[in-house]
Design an enzyme around this catalytic site. Structure first.
Site, PDB file in Angstrom:
ATOM      1  N   CYS A  63       0.539 -56.243 -15.864  1.00 39.67           N
ATOM      2  CA  CYS A  63      -0.515 -57.199 -15.520  1.00 39.67           C
ATOM      3  C   CYS A  63      -0.015 -58.198 -14.480  1.00 39.67           C
ATOM      4  CB  CYS A  63      -0.959 -57.938 -16.763  1.00 39.67           C
ATOM      5  SG  CYS A  63      -2.100 -59.274 -16.403  1.00 39.67           S
ATOM      6  N   CYS A  69      -1.097 -66.216 -17.696  1.00 35.00           N
ATOM      7  CA  CYS A  69      -2.196 -66.171 -18.658  1.00 35.00           C
ATOM      8  C   CYS A  69      -1.764 -66.545 -20.071  1.00 35.00           C
ATOM      9  CB  CYS A  69      -2.824 -64.773 -18.615  1.00 35.00           C
ATOM     10  SG  CYS A  69      -3.841 -64.353 -20.018  1.00 35.00           S
ATOM     11  N   CYS A 150      -8.063 -57.583 -16.427  1.00 34.52           N
ATOM     12  CA  CYS A 150      -7.283 -57.646 -17.675  1.00 34.52           C
ATOM     13  C   CYS A 150      -6.906 -56.248 -18.162  1.00 34.52           C
ATOM     14  CB  CYS A 150      -8.076 -58.369 -18.752  1.00 34.52           C
ATOM     15  SG  CYS A 150      -7.196 -58.463 -20.326  1.00 34.52           S
ATOM     16  N   TYR A 303     -12.007 -62.710 -48.891  1.00 37.91           N
ATOM     17  CA  TYR A 303     -11.973 -63.008 -47.445  1.00 37.91           C
ATOM     18  C   TYR A 303     -12.588 -61.829 -46.684  1.00 37.91           C
ATOM     19  CZ  TYR A 303      -8.307 -66.021 -49.341  1.00 37.91           C
ATOM     20  OH  TYR A 303      -7.591 -66.897 -50.101  1.00 37.91           O
ATOM     21  N   CYS A 399      -2.211 -60.957 -41.296  1.00 37.05           N
ATOM     22  CA  CYS A 399      -1.885 -61.061 -39.872  1.00 37.05           C
ATOM     23  C   CYS A 399      -0.700 -61.997 -39.675  1.00 37.05           C
ATOM     24  CB  CYS A 399      -3.103 -61.550 -39.089  1.00 37.05           C
ATOM     25  SG  CYS A 399      -3.744 -63.104 -39.716  1.00 37.05           S
TER      26      CYS A 399
HETATM   27  N1  SAH Z   1     -11.661 -58.616 -43.909  1.00 30.36           N
HETATM   28  C1  SAH Z   1     -12.477 -58.966 -42.771  1.00 30.36           C
HETATM   29  C2  SAH Z   1     -12.240 -60.370 -42.195  1.00 30.36           C
HETATM   30  C3  SAH Z   1     -10.932 -61.017 -42.369  1.00 30.36           C
HETATM   31  S1  SAH Z   1     -10.754 -62.538 -41.477  1.00 30.36           S
HETATM   32  C4  SAH Z   1     -12.349 -57.921 -41.670  1.00 30.36           C
HETATM   33  O1  SAH Z   1     -11.465 -57.068 -41.737  1.00 30.36           O
HETATM   34  O2  SAH Z   1     -13.148 -57.936 -40.737  1.00 30.36           O
HETATM   35  C5  SAH Z   1     -10.627 -63.705 -42.786  1.00 30.36           C
HETATM   36  C6  SAH Z   1     -11.953 -64.185 -43.316  1.00 30.36           C
HETATM   37  O3  SAH Z   1     -11.703 -65.128 -44.365  1.00 30.36           O
HETATM   38  C7  SAH Z   1     -12.832 -64.932 -42.316  1.00 30.36           C
HETATM   39  O4  SAH Z   1     -14.084 -64.312 -42.265  1.00 30.36           O
HETATM   40  C8  SAH Z   1     -12.933 -66.362 -42.886  1.00 30.36           C
HETATM   41  O5  SAH Z   1     -14.210 -66.933 -42.677  1.00 30.36           O
HETATM   42  C9  SAH Z   1     -12.707 -66.127 -44.367  1.00 30.36           C
HETATM   43  N2  SAH Z   1     -12.193 -67.255 -45.144  1.00 30.36           N
HETATM   44  C10 SAH Z   1     -11.349 -68.235 -44.749  1.00 30.36           C
HETATM   45  N3  SAH Z   1     -11.024 -69.028 -45.780  1.00 30.36           N
HETATM   46  C11 SAH Z   1     -11.669 -68.534 -46.870  1.00 30.36           C
HETATM   47  C12 SAH Z   1     -11.705 -68.913 -48.238  1.00 30.36           C
HETATM   48  N4  SAH Z   1     -11.018 -69.960 -48.684  1.00 30.36           N
HETATM   49  N5  SAH Z   1     -12.459 -68.174 -49.089  1.00 30.36           N
HETATM   50  C13 SAH Z   1     -13.144 -67.092 -48.642  1.00 30.36           C
HETATM   51  N6  SAH Z   1     -13.145 -66.694 -47.345  1.00 30.36           N
HETATM   52  C14 SAH Z   1     -12.410 -67.399 -46.477  1.00 30.36           C
END
Ligand code: SAH
Length: 442
Positions: A63, A69, A150, A303, A399
Site C-alpha cells: 500500500c 494511514c 485501499c 453479546y 478479539c
Molecule cells: N457475536 C456478534 C457480535 C459481537 S460484538 C457477531 O459475531 O456479529 C460484541 C457485542 O456485544 C456488540 O454487539 C455489543 O453491543 C454487545 N455488548 C457490549 N456490552 C454488552 C453487555 N454488557 N451485555 C450484552 N451485550 C453487550
C-alpha cells in the site's frame, strides 16, 4: 538490540536492561538500532533508526500510504510471518495472563487471498488543494489521507468511491469543512454484500439536507447499478462517532441482503456485521464445532450483536437465547431470524452480566454458553454465573487475547479444562487477532 517478538499492536519488542522496548516496524529476529522516544516505568518506546540484520520476512508494503494511514500495522511482513506472529501473540497472552505455557493451540485460520476482504468502509470527505478526497484522518492529526486505492477494502468499494467522488464534483456537492463550518457531506459509508455484489451507500451530512439530492440519486442509479440502497444520515454534532441519530432511505431497499453459509441477513445501514465474511464463516464454524450440538441443547449466545452466531447454531440446537445490549441490534437479530425462517432463536435486550445471572438464579441450566464480548472481556458477575450454571461446554470468541487469557484463568481454576484454542485471522495486514476457545467441564 535484537527483536524477540511481535507485540499486540504489531510493534517489534526487544529488551534493554530487562525492560521491554516497543519499536514500530521492527520484526522478530532483526537486529536494529532505535532511538528512545518515551520512558515509562514498565517499558520504553523507541523509533526504528537502522536495521543491521534484516529479517527474511520483511517485504515492501504494497500500500502506498501504509505508514501514513495507520489502518494496517503488518504490511511490512510477509503474510506467512504475520500469521506466525499472531499465533505467538495468543501463546504469549496465555503464558502471561493464564500461567499456561503448554497450550492446545491450533494453527491459525489464514486467508488464501489476504487482500481486498473488508466489506465496509466509512471514509471522510475533504479537499486536498483542488482534489476531492475520501479517506481517513491519520492518527492524532487533522490530515486526511487519501485511501482510494485501499488494499484491504473490497475492490467494488474502492470503485464506488471513485464514482461517488466524481458525481459529487459534477453536481457541486461540497464536503463538510470543520474549520469554516461550510459544505455538507462529512462521511460516505459503503457496504458490499459478498454473496451478491450489491452495494449500500449512506451519506452522512452536517446539514439537514443533502444538496442536489434528487439528481444525485438519479446519477447513482445510472452509474452504479449495483447500488440497492441510498441512505442519508444527519449528524450535526462534532464527535468521533460516524453516525447521527436520524437515518432516512432516499431510494431503494431498506436493508441490504447478505448470505453467509445457509443463513440470510438483512442489514440496515447502521447494523453491525462482521467485516470479513470469508473468515467469519470459518470463525462461526469453529464455534459450531466447539458447541458440538445434537439437537437437544439449550444454548446461550451472550453479546450476540445482530444474532449471527445464534442463527448459525439454531439449526442444531433445541433453543438458542441471544443476549445483546443495543436495542437496534436486537431488532435486527429478530428480523434476521425471521428472514432465515428460524423460530428457535430468541433475542433478549439487556446486559449479559445482569440477564444471565438472573436466569441461572431462576434455575436455567444452559448446556452450552457462547460469549463474544468487546475488547474489555467478561464481567466478573458473568463468570460467576457460568461457574454456577456449569454448562458442559463454554465457548469464548475473543478479539483480545489478553482479556481472553485473564478470563480463562478463573474458569481453569474452577473445574474447566481448555480443549483447544483456534486463532482466526479476521483482519489480515493488521495486528488484530481473533480466537475461539473451547472449555469443557471436567
Ligand atoms: N457475536 C456478534 C457480535 C459481537 S460484538 C457477531 O459475531 O456479529 C460484541 C457485542 O456485544 C456488540 O454487539 C455489543 O453491543 C454487545 N455488548 C457490549 N456490552 C454488552 C453487555 N454488557 N451485555 C450484552 N451485550 C453487550
Amino acid at each position: 538490540m535484537t527483536i524477540k517478538r511481535i507485540g499486540i499492536n504489531g510493534e517489534g519488542v526487544g529488551y534493554y536492561k530487562r525492560k521491554a522496548v516497543f519499536i514500530d516496524g521492527a520484526i522478530t529476529d532483526e537486529v536494529v538500532k532505535a532511538k528512545i522516544t518515551k520512558v515509562e516505568r514498565a517499558y520504553l518506546q523507541a523509533e526504528l533508526v537502522e536495521i543491521e540484520k534484516r529479517s527474511p520476512d520483511r517485504q515492501k508494503p504494497p500500500c502506498p500510504v501504509y505508514e501514513l494511514c495507520g489502518g494496517c500495522q503488518l504490511q511490512h511482513m510477509t503474510y506467512e510471518a504475520q500469521l506466525k506472529a499472531k499465533e505467538e501473540i495468543v501463546r504469549e497472552a496465555f503464558s502471561r495472563y493464564a500461567d499456561r505455557r503448554e497450550l492446545p493451540l491450533r494453527p491459525i485460520y489464514g486467508m488464501e487471498e489476504p487482500w481486498h476482504y473488508r466489506n465496509k468502509a466509512q471514509l471522510q470527505l475533504g479537499w486536498q488543494q483542488d482534489k476531492l478526497v475520501a479517506g481517513l484522518y491519520a492518527a492524532n492529526s487533522h490530515k486526511l489521507i487519501d485511501i482510494s486505492e485501499c488494499t484491504v477494502q473490497e475492490q467494488p468499494i474502492n470503485e464506488a468511491y471513485k464514482a461517488l467522488k466524481q458525481l459529487m464534483r459534477e453536481l457541486d456537492i461540497e464536503p463538510y469543512d470543520e474549520r469554516t463550518r461550510s459544505g455538507s457531506v462529512k462521511t460516505i459509508v459503503v457496504r458490499v454484500a459478498k454473496a451478491s455484489g450489491k452495494l449500500q451507500v449512506t451519506f452522512v451530512t452536517a446539514t439537514d439536507r443533502l444538496p442536489q439530492q434528487r439528481q444525485l440519486v438519479e446519477q447513482i442509479r445510472t452509474h452504479l447499478p449495483q447500488v440497492v440502497t441510498i441512505a442519508h444520515n444527519i449528524h450535526k454534532e462534532r464527535s468521533s462517532v460516524i453516525f447521527g441519530a436520524k437515518t432516512v432511505i432516499l431510494w431503494g431497499e431498506e436493508r441490504l441482503p447478505e448470505t453467509l453459509g445457509s443463513v440470510q441477513f438483512a442489514l440496515s445501514p447502521r447494523a453491525f456485521f462482521q467485516l470479513n465474511p470469508t473468515q467469519t464463516v470459518k470463525l462461526y464454524d469453529a464455534v459450531k464445532e466447539a458447541a458440538a450440538l445434537s439437537g437437544h441443547e439449550l444454548v446461550v449466545d451472550a453479546y450476540c450483536g445482530t444474532g449471527t452466531i445464534s442463527l448459525w447454531l439454531a439449526e442444531k440446537a433445541r433453543e438458542v437465547r441471544g443476549v445483546e445490549l443495543i436495542a437496534e441490534a436486537v431488532q435486527d437479530a429478530r428480523s434476521n431470524a425471521q428472514f432465515s425462517g428460524i423460530d428457535n432463536a430468541l433475542f433478549y435486550e439487556g446486559k449479559a452480566e445482569e440477564l444471565i445471572p438472573r436466569w441461572v438464579q431462576q434455575g436455567t441450566r444452559p448446556d452450552v454458553i457462547v460469549v463474544d464480548p468487546p475488547r474489555t472481556g467478561l464481567d466478573a458477575a458473568l463468570i460467576q454465573a457460568v461457574l454456577q450454571a456449569k454448562p458442559k461446554r463454554f465457548v469464548y470468541v475473543s478479539c483480545n487475547p489478553s482479556t481472553l487469557a485473564k478470563d480463562c484463568r478463573e474458569l481453569l481454576a474452577e473445574g474447566y479444562e481448555l480443549e483447544w484454542v483456534q486463532p482466526v485471522d479476521m483482519f489480515p495486514q493488521t495486528a488484530h487477532v481473533e480466537a475461539v476457545i473451547l472449555m469443557v467441564r471436567k
